[in-house]
Design a protein around this motif. Structure first.
Motif, PDB file in Angstrom:
ATOM      1  N   LYS A   1      46.978  45.256  40.372  1.00 37.32           N
ATOM      2  CA  LYS A   1      46.171  45.471  39.167  1.00 37.32           C
ATOM      3  C   LYS A   1      47.036  45.620  37.920  1.00 37.32           C
ATOM      4  N   GLU A   2      48.222  46.180  38.096  1.00 38.82           N
ATOM      5  CA  GLU A   2      49.079  46.479  36.949  1.00 38.82           C
ATOM      6  C   GLU A   2      50.149  45.419  36.685  1.00 38.82           C
ATOM      7  N   HIS A   3      50.344  44.489  37.614  1.00 45.36           N
ATOM      8  CA  HIS A   3      51.407  43.487  37.493  1.00 45.36           C
ATOM      9  C   HIS A   3      51.047  42.467  36.409  1.00 45.36           C
ATOM     10  N   HIS A   4      51.955  42.233  35.491  1.00 46.17           N
ATOM     11  CA  HIS A   4      51.659  41.366  34.340  1.00 46.17           C
ATOM     12  C   HIS A   4      51.476  39.891  34.704  1.00 46.17           C
ATOM     13  N   LEU A   5      51.964  39.436  35.838  1.00 46.26           N
ATOM     14  CA  LEU A   5      51.792  38.036  36.213  1.00 46.26           C
ATOM     15  C   LEU A   5      50.497  37.783  36.986  1.00 46.26           C
ATOM     16  N   ILE A   6      49.841  38.844  37.416  1.00 48.61           N
ATOM     17  CA  ILE A   6      48.659  38.689  38.259  1.00 48.61           C
ATOM     18  C   ILE A   6      47.394  38.750  37.395  1.00 48.61           C
ATOM     19  N   ALA A   7      46.648  37.644  37.440  1.00 46.29           N
ATOM     20  CA  ALA A   7      45.420  37.544  36.652  1.00 46.29           C
ATOM     21  C   ALA A   7      44.252  38.235  37.343  1.00 46.29           C
ATOM     22  N   GLY A   8      44.342  38.396  38.656  1.00 51.93           N
ATOM     23  CA  GLY A   8      43.268  39.037  39.390  1.00 51.93           C
ATOM     24  C   GLY A   8      43.623  39.169  40.848  1.00 51.93           C
ATOM     25  N   TYR A   9      42.825  39.911  41.562  1.00 50.44           N
ATOM     26  CA  TYR A   9      43.051  40.080  42.999  1.00 50.44           C
ATOM     27  C   TYR A   9      41.733  39.900  43.713  1.00 50.44           C
ATOM     28  N   VAL A  10      41.827  39.319  44.885  1.00 48.56           N
ATOM     29  CA  VAL A  10      40.640  38.951  45.641  1.00 48.56           C
ATOM     30  C   VAL A  10      40.848  39.390  47.086  1.00 48.56           C
ATOM     31  N   ASP A  11      39.867  40.068  47.639  1.00 50.45           N
ATOM     32  CA  ASP A  11      39.907  40.353  49.064  1.00 50.45           C
ATOM     33  C   ASP A  11      39.553  39.070  49.817  1.00 50.45           C
ATOM     34  N   LYS A  12      40.286  38.812  50.903  1.00 51.72           N
ATOM     35  CA  LYS A  12      39.980  37.634  51.722  1.00 51.72           C
ATOM     36  C   LYS A  12      38.639  37.830  52.390  1.00 51.72           C
ATOM     37  N   PRO A  13      37.871  36.784  52.545  1.00 51.36           N
ATOM     38  CA  PRO A  13      38.066  35.432  52.046  1.00 51.36           C
ATOM     39  C   PRO A  13      37.565  35.288  50.603  1.00 51.36           C
ATOM     40  N   LEU A  14      38.059  34.275  49.922  1.00 49.11           N
ATOM     41  CA  LEU A  14      37.615  33.976  48.563  1.00 49.11           C
ATOM     42  C   LEU A  14      36.126  33.619  48.590  1.00 49.11           C
TER      43      LEU A  14
END
Length: 136
Positions: A104-117
């Motif tokens: 959530k805090e990483h500047h390169l990560i636009a979002g996070y998704v629990d598998k499966p998409l």
């Protein structure tokens, strides 16, 4: 406009599920799948050399044998300082809750998704990507 999407995941079932979800969406995609962070970096290097661009979107698993997703991100940032970086969406089971917090805090990560998409989350991603392209 065709979006180049790269799935980096060492779990073939997850790769298939993510690819299928993307293929079922209304967008126009070139989909690349990689089974390791090392393979993902090679794809990025090849694209940068041949097309002078990186994938538009990367779906990245964090927990992989060999190079982890975190190591992939560090290498991506170091190798492509002079390129616009892709939108990276972490696609993970998040067995480790600290990974979710860091993501959530990483500047390169636009979002996070629990598998499966899911299709609904993919639609949100496509809306965000479209906004980025309009504002660029």
């Amino acid at each position: 406009m065709k979006l180049t999407t790269c799935i980096i995941d060492d779990d073939l079932v997850s790769q298939f599920a993510t690819r299928y979800c993307i293929q079922q969406s209304p967008g126009d995609f070139e989909i690349i799948t990689c089974s390791s962070g090392e393979e993902g970096l090679k794809i990025c290097i090849t694209m940068a050399e041949e097309k002078d661009k990186l994938p538009d979107i990367i779906f990245l698993d964090l927990v992989m044998d060999g190079m982890s997703g975190w190591d992939f991100l560090n290498n991506l940032q170091q190798l492509f300082k002079d390129h616009p970086l892709p939108s990276v969406y972490v696609l993970s089971a998040f067995a480790n809750s600290s990974d979710r917090t860091i993501a959530k805090e990483h500047h390169l990560i636009a979002g996070y998704v629990d598998k499966p998409l899911s299709r609904s989350y993919l639609e949100k991603i496509l809306v965000e990507e479209e906004k980025k392209r309009i504002n660029t």
